[in-house]
Structure formats: structure tokens, C-alpha cells
Scaffold this active site. Sequence first.
Site, PDB file in Angstrom:
ATOM      1  N   ASN A 259    -161.445 -62.105 -91.625  1.00  0.00           N
ATOM      2  CA  ASN A 259    -161.207 -63.348 -90.892  1.00  0.00           C
ATOM      3  C   ASN A 259    -162.343 -63.515 -89.883  1.00  0.00           C
ATOM      4  O   ASN A 259    -162.383 -62.828 -88.871  1.00  0.00           O
ATOM      5  CB  ASN A 259    -159.844 -63.250 -90.178  1.00  0.00           C
ATOM      6  CG  ASN A 259    -159.572 -64.443 -89.285  1.00  0.00           C
ATOM      7  OD1 ASN A 259    -160.276 -65.452 -89.336  1.00  0.00           O
ATOM      8  ND2 ASN A 259    -158.537 -64.345 -88.463  1.00  0.00           N
TER       9      ASN A 259
ATOM     10  N   LYS B 218    -162.973 -66.012 -88.035  1.00  0.00           N
ATOM     11  CA  LYS B 218    -162.581 -66.846 -86.887  1.00  0.00           C
ATOM     12  C   LYS B 218    -163.669 -67.897 -86.607  1.00  0.00           C
ATOM     13  O   LYS B 218    -164.324 -68.355 -87.537  1.00  0.00           O
ATOM     14  CB  LYS B 218    -162.280 -65.970 -85.667  1.00  0.00           C
ATOM     15  CG  LYS B 218    -161.257 -64.877 -86.001  1.00  0.00           C
ATOM     16  CD  LYS B 218    -160.714 -64.151 -84.833  1.00  0.00           C
ATOM     17  CE  LYS B 218    -159.742 -63.080 -85.309  1.00  0.00           C
ATOM     18  NZ  LYS B 218    -159.114 -62.326 -84.238  1.00  0.00           N
TER      19      LYS B 218
ATOM     20  N   HIS C 298    -151.442 -67.067 -87.747  1.00  0.00           N
ATOM     21  CA  HIS C 298    -152.161 -66.033 -87.003  1.00  0.00           C
ATOM     22  C   HIS C 298    -151.722 -66.089 -85.530  1.00  0.00           C
ATOM     23  O   HIS C 298    -151.425 -67.167 -85.016  1.00  0.00           O
ATOM     24  CB  HIS C 298    -153.671 -66.268 -87.133  1.00  0.00           C
ATOM     25  CG  HIS C 298    -154.473 -65.143 -86.566  1.00  0.00           C
ATOM     26  ND1 HIS C 298    -154.699 -65.011 -85.217  1.00  0.00           N
ATOM     27  CD2 HIS C 298    -155.075 -64.083 -87.161  1.00  0.00           C
ATOM     28  CE1 HIS C 298    -155.421 -63.911 -85.011  1.00  0.00           C
ATOM     29  NE2 HIS C 298    -155.660 -63.336 -86.175  1.00  0.00           N
TER      30      HIS C 298
ATOM     31  N   GLU D  17    -153.286 -66.124 -82.897  1.00  0.00           N
ATOM     32  CA  GLU D  17    -154.053 -67.087 -82.092  1.00  0.00           C
ATOM     33  C   GLU D  17    -153.551 -68.511 -82.325  1.00  0.00           C
ATOM     34  O   GLU D  17    -153.538 -69.339 -81.420  1.00  0.00           O
ATOM     35  CB  GLU D  17    -155.558 -66.957 -82.418  1.00  0.00           C
ATOM     36  CG  GLU D  17    -156.129 -65.685 -81.819  1.00  0.00           C
ATOM     37  CD  GLU D  17    -157.225 -65.020 -82.642  1.00  0.00           C
ATOM     38  OE1 GLU D  17    -157.865 -65.688 -83.469  1.00  0.00           O
ATOM     39  OE2 GLU D  17    -157.430 -63.802 -82.451  1.00  0.00           O
TER      40      GLU D  17
ATOM     41  N   GLU E  93    -149.581 -57.782 -87.764  1.00  0.00           N
ATOM     42  CA  GLU E  93    -150.640 -57.595 -86.774  1.00  0.00           C
ATOM     43  C   GLU E  93    -150.026 -57.542 -85.376  1.00  0.00           C
ATOM     44  O   GLU E  93    -149.716 -58.590 -84.793  1.00  0.00           O
ATOM     45  CB  GLU E  93    -151.614 -58.775 -86.811  1.00  0.00           C
ATOM     46  CG  GLU E  93    -152.278 -59.010 -88.142  1.00  0.00           C
ATOM     47  CD  GLU E  93    -153.519 -59.874 -87.975  1.00  0.00           C
ATOM     48  OE1 GLU E  93    -154.617 -59.353 -88.124  1.00  0.00           O
ATOM     49  OE2 GLU E  93    -153.378 -61.069 -87.666  1.00  0.00           O
TER      50      GLU E  93
ATOM     51  N   GLY F  20    -158.276 -57.432 -81.629  1.00  0.00           N
ATOM     52  CA  GLY F  20    -159.491 -57.604 -80.824  1.00  0.00           C
ATOM     53  C   GLY F  20    -159.557 -56.700 -79.605  1.00  0.00           C
ATOM     54  O   GLY F  20    -160.392 -56.920 -78.722  1.00  0.00           O
TER      55      GLY F  20
ATOM     56  N   SER G  53    -157.715 -54.461 -84.965  1.00  0.00           N
ATOM     57  CA  SER G  53    -158.754 -53.453 -84.676  1.00  0.00           C
ATOM     58  C   SER G  53    -159.001 -52.490 -85.834  1.00  0.00           C
ATOM     59  O   SER G  53    -159.269 -51.301 -85.615  1.00  0.00           O
ATOM     60  CB  SER G  53    -158.417 -52.681 -83.389  1.00  0.00           C
ATOM     61  OG  SER G  53    -158.420 -53.562 -82.286  1.00  0.00           O
TER      62      SER G  53
HETATM   63  P1  PGA Z   1    -159.473 -57.675 -85.122  1.00  0.00           P
HETATM   64  O1  PGA Z   1    -158.729 -59.030 -85.510  1.00  0.00           O
HETATM   65  O2  PGA Z   1    -159.726 -56.910 -86.378  1.00  0.00           O
HETATM   66  O3  PGA Z   1    -160.731 -58.123 -84.436  1.00  0.00           O
HETATM   67  O4  PGA Z   1    -158.554 -56.935 -84.191  1.00  0.00           O
HETATM   68  C1  PGA Z   1    -157.721 -59.027 -86.477  1.00  0.00           C
HETATM   69  C2  PGA Z   1    -157.196 -60.414 -86.666  1.00  0.00           C
HETATM   70  O5  PGA Z   1    -157.271 -61.228 -85.733  1.00  0.00           O
HETATM   71  O6  PGA Z   1    -156.708 -60.744 -87.763  1.00  0.00           O
END
Ligand code: PGA
Length: 261
Positions: free
Chosen positions: A9, A11, A98, A100, A170, A176, A215
Site C-alpha cells: 500500500n 498510500k 483502512h 486511515e 492491522e 507506521g 510495521s
Molecule cells: P506500515 O503500514 O507497514 O507502514 O505500518 C501498514 C498499512 O498502513 O497498511
Amino acid sequence: MRRPLVIGNWKMNGDRDQCQRLIASINSGYTSTEGDVDIVVCPPSVYLREVHDQLRQQSSVLNLGGQNVSDQISGAYTGELSAGMLKDAGCTYVLIGHSERRSLFGEDNVVIARKVLATLDAGMIPVLCVGETLSEFELGQTQAVVLKQVMDVAAIVGIKRFDRVVIAYEPVWAIGTGKVATPDYAQEMHRYIRGQLSAKDGLVGESVRILYGGSVTAENSGSLFKQTDIDGALVGGASLSADQFVSICAIANRVQLRIAS
Ligand code: PGA
């Protein structure tokens, strides 16, 4: 046997050149052909078509995914993209709900369920993202929160159609942050989600692919992929590095080959 899946992803990162370079590097780095791993990249939507054409030209094994989709088919929804449009652009997967999108854009389980339906109806695979926040984790509400996120959607979509849905677990506190969940913790949550789906429909519980996200890196992916109920990963930050992403895909491949033999 569930086919492993690794999704990158991207983003809202990169520009046109960076997208092209990233795809070229992943294509040349990922040489494994015997494996049984599905790989998906989700670039910013404005680059989808170009990435699609590049994947074709380079005879890539990568699949294309959208990062979001409208719950509506068409009409006066300025700025939105329908499932049909994503399909036209070459997508076969779509990330939905997601964290976000939930926290920054106010998406609730009903809207998310409608997006899952629109994606299924268009013939693509929805990747339903679920997970608890840090405060929910600290209050011991993880299972209740995740169960509601999954079952509210299943109630609207219908449990039978969940055999085409991918779930990405997640934990929001792991996204992140560099604080990856331990393999044991992730396995326990994946087993819990699968068990709850199995209680509704045994076949769906057995076949649904559940990815871990938060992560994930080349360094920690092996111990996650060895867990019985972890079928792959949704990768954010590390998917912007071709070396990292290719390694994660290769590790999924190796673990899969070992399990299959
Ligand atoms: P990340 O993000 O691997 O940077 O923690 C995962 C995600 O947002 O799907």
C-alpha cells in the site's frame, strides 16, 4: 490450502517517475516463479493506469489494487472513484476501510460494507481492513472491536460472499510506528477472527485469507508468515522500498513452499 498474499500500500507517496522506478525494480528483483504467492501493489489512483500498462509491458506477476473505492455506482459524487472505474483501470483488488480511512475520513462499518459489496459486484477482491486503536487495546477491547468490524460487514454483505473477501488485521498502534505485533499476538487474533467466521460458515472460515498489517518488514515477516492463520501481509512503509518488498514476497514464497512440501 490458502494461497498467500502480499499487498503493498503506497498510500499518498511518490510521483510518476518514482512509481515507474519502483515497479521496474520490483519486477526485476522478484524472480521467484515456482511459488504460489499473489502479489499486489496499490499505487495512488492517478497512476493506476500507467502502472497497469507498465506491468503488462514487463510481463509482471504483480496485480494492481485500488486504495479506496466509492460505495456508489455512479453519479454526482465529486472526487470519488467507482468500483467499475477501478476495474477499468486494471485493478483486481481494492483496500477497504483502512484505519486511515476510518479515522481521517469518518468511514463507518455500514459505508465500508457497501464498498465491499460494490467491489464484489464489480468482480474484484475487497481487502477489508480491521484493527483496534491503542486505547482500545489498552482497555482490553481488541476482540470486541475487531469482531464488530468484521461481523457488521458480514451482516450486510452476507457471510456466503465472504469467501471472496480478504481480511487485513492491522492493529492501529502498529501502523507506521515500527511497533510490530508479536507473531503470537497476531496469530491469536487471526485465529480468533477465523474461528468467529467458521462459527457462521465453516467453509468461509477455512478459506478466507487473513493478512497481518502494521510495521511489516523483511526482517520480521518470516516469523509472522510461519503462523498457521497468517496468510500474508499488508505492507505500508516497507513497500516503498523495492528491496524490502521483494524480500517480503520471497519470504512468503519460501514459507509457502516449505509448508506445501
Ligand atoms: P506500515 O503500514 O507497514 O507502514 O505500518 C501498514 C498499512 O498502513 O497498511
